[in-house]
Design a protein around this motif. Structure first.
Motif, PDB file in Angstrom:
ATOM      1  N   LYS A  83       0.857  -1.190   0.000  1.00 26.64           N
ATOM      2  CA  LYS A  83       0.000   0.000   0.000  1.00 26.64           C
ATOM      3  C   LYS A  83       0.896   1.244   0.000  1.00 26.64           C
ATOM      4  O   LYS A  83       1.547   1.545   1.001  1.00 26.64           O
ATOM      5  N   HIS A  84       0.903   1.919  -1.131  1.00 23.61           N
ATOM      6  CA  HIS A  84       1.702   3.121  -1.326  1.00 23.61           C
ATOM      7  C   HIS A  84       0.734   4.309  -1.412  1.00 23.61           C
ATOM      8  O   HIS A  84      -0.128   4.356  -2.301  1.00 23.61           O
ATOM      9  N   ASN A 108      -2.597   0.283  -4.358  1.00 23.49           N
ATOM     10  CA  ASN A 108      -2.646  -1.006  -3.655  1.00 23.49           C
ATOM     11  C   ASN A 108      -2.329  -2.103  -4.657  1.00 23.49           C
ATOM     12  O   ASN A 108      -3.075  -2.301  -5.631  1.00 23.49           O
ATOM     13  N   ARG A 109      -1.238  -2.775  -4.432  1.00 23.33           N
ATOM     14  CA  ARG A 109      -0.803  -3.782  -5.393  1.00 23.33           C
ATOM     15  C   ARG A 109      -0.486  -5.095  -4.675  1.00 23.33           C
ATOM     16  O   ARG A 109       0.112  -5.103  -3.597  1.00 23.33           O
ATOM     17  N   PHE A 110      -0.888  -6.171  -5.333  1.00 21.20           N
ATOM     18  CA  PHE A 110      -0.568  -7.510  -4.848  1.00 21.20           C
ATOM     19  C   PHE A 110       0.415  -8.100  -5.843  1.00 21.20           C
ATOM     20  O   PHE A 110       0.102  -8.293  -7.023  1.00 21.20           O
ATOM     21  N   HIS A 111       1.623  -8.385  -5.362  1.00 30.22           N
ATOM     22  CA  HIS A 111       2.690  -8.812  -6.252  1.00 30.22           C
ATOM     23  C   HIS A 111       3.281 -10.122  -5.765  1.00 30.22           C
ATOM     24  O   HIS A 111       3.550 -10.294  -4.574  1.00 30.22           O
ATOM     25  N   PHE A 155       2.903  13.956   2.987  1.00 33.38           N
ATOM     26  CA  PHE A 155       3.829  12.889   3.342  1.00 33.38           C
ATOM     27  C   PHE A 155       3.410  11.608   2.639  1.00 33.38           C
ATOM     28  O   PHE A 155       2.306  11.499   2.074  1.00 33.38           O
ATOM     29  N   VAL A 156       4.302  10.624   2.661  1.00 32.44           N
ATOM     30  CA  VAL A 156       4.099   9.337   1.992  1.00 32.44           C
ATOM     31  C   VAL A 156       4.121   8.233   3.035  1.00 32.44           C
ATOM     32  O   VAL A 156       4.986   8.221   3.926  1.00 32.44           O
ATOM     33  N   THR A 157       3.170   7.313   2.935  1.00 27.43           N
ATOM     34  CA  THR A 157       3.154   6.130   3.802  1.00 27.43           C
ATOM     35  C   THR A 157       3.327   4.893   2.934  1.00 27.43           C
ATOM     36  O   THR A 157       2.876   4.846   1.776  1.00 27.43           O
ATOM     37  N   LEU A 158       3.974   3.904   3.501  1.00 29.88           N
ATOM     38  CA  LEU A 158       4.217   2.643   2.787  1.00 29.88           C
ATOM     39  C   LEU A 158       4.166   1.502   3.791  1.00 29.88           C
ATOM     40  O   LEU A 158       5.016   1.400   4.681  1.00 29.88           O
ATOM     41  N   GLU A 159       3.148   0.675   3.669  1.00 35.73           N
ATOM     42  CA  GLU A 159       3.086  -0.532   4.500  1.00 35.73           C
ATOM     43  C   GLU A 159       4.065  -1.568   3.959  1.00 35.73           C
ATOM     44  O   GLU A 159       4.367  -1.589   2.762  1.00 35.73           O
TER      45      GLU A 159
END
Length: 262
Positions: free
Chosen positions: A180-181, A200-203, A239-243
């Protein structure tokens, strides 16, 4: 009277009193004519003298103002207005000595962009509290101009429309990952953070990456990019969040965030 004297008649002269005649010039008229000629010659001489004086005055002004024009064109005189007129010859000699084909050095100081802007780059500790990505803001190509930075937050100082962008480079170390970017905004009008953009990407790892695991170190790289235009106000924080931030590949050129007013 005898007829033999018939041919001896007296001659008769007729005077016409009405006939016109040209009077002979008198001595006074001749004197006035000579005086007029001399006066005309004197006026012509005065006119020629005036032309000569005017030409000399123009030549003097030209020589006096020529050094100033040369100084402006060559940019080597700074205080010419304070020098005396007698220094004109020395000034011209100095100009002739310094007139070369050398190119002036280009200043090394970085020119600022015309509008508020910023470019942040990846840091050694990519993710902080609440999954907020941390950035480098004053090293290398990273900079902020009329924008602030505080613990991963880009601070807006001027109202306007801004183009916001963010890119993260990821390494799928596991078989499958869900990333989740997001680009977020904190504003005074709301208590909670607002989502501006998200991905939201599933890779999952590709079979080719699994076969080349021994040579590539097990890396299966992919990236996520977000960009868009938003109306921002002074006091807003971007700001940027990245799980799953541990999957973020470290590198100043691989990950970045930025904004500029349009």
């Amino acid at each position: 009277m005898a007829e033999g004297n018939a041919g001896a008649y007296p001659q008769v002269f007729v005077v016409d009193s009405q006939a016109s005649y040209a009077p002979l010039p008198s001595g006074k008229s001749l004197r006035w004519t000579r005086f007029g000629q001399r006066l005309l010659l004197l006026l012509v001489g005065l006119a020629l003298l005036g032309v000569a004086v005017e030409g000399h005055f123009i030549y003097y002004l030209y020589n006096k103002t020529e050094p100033s024009s040369l100084c402006l064109s060559l940019s080597i005189c700074q205080n010419h207005s304070k020098t005396s007129p007698q220094s004109g010859g020395n000034l011209l000699s100095r100009i002739g000595a310094k007139e070369t084909n050398e190119i002036p050095p280009v200043p090394t100081r970085r020119a600022h962009p015309p509008r508020p802007s910023a470019h942040l780059m990846g840091s050694g500790s990519p993710v902080g509290e609440k999954n907020v990505v941390q950035w480098v803001h004053a090293v290398g190509d990273a900079f902020t101009y009329h924008m602030g930075y505080d613990k991963g937050h880009l601070l807006v100082e001027e109202e306007g429309y801004y183009y916001l962008y963010s890119k993260v480079y990821l390494n799928a170390v596991e078989e499958c990952s869900y990333i989740k970017h997001k680009v977020m905004k904190d504003t005074k009008a709301y208590d909670n953070s607002m989502e501006l953009m998200k991905s939201n990407r599933f890779h999952c790892r590709t079979p080719k990456a699994s076969k080349d695991q021994r040579t590539s170190g097990g890396e299966d790289l992919w990236n996520s990019f977000l960009g868009g235009v938003f109306h921002l106000h002074p006091g807003d924080e971007i700001f940027v969040t990245l799980e799953e931030g541990r999957k973020m590949r470290q590198g100043t050129a691989d990950n970045f965030m930025g904004a500029f007013m349009i």
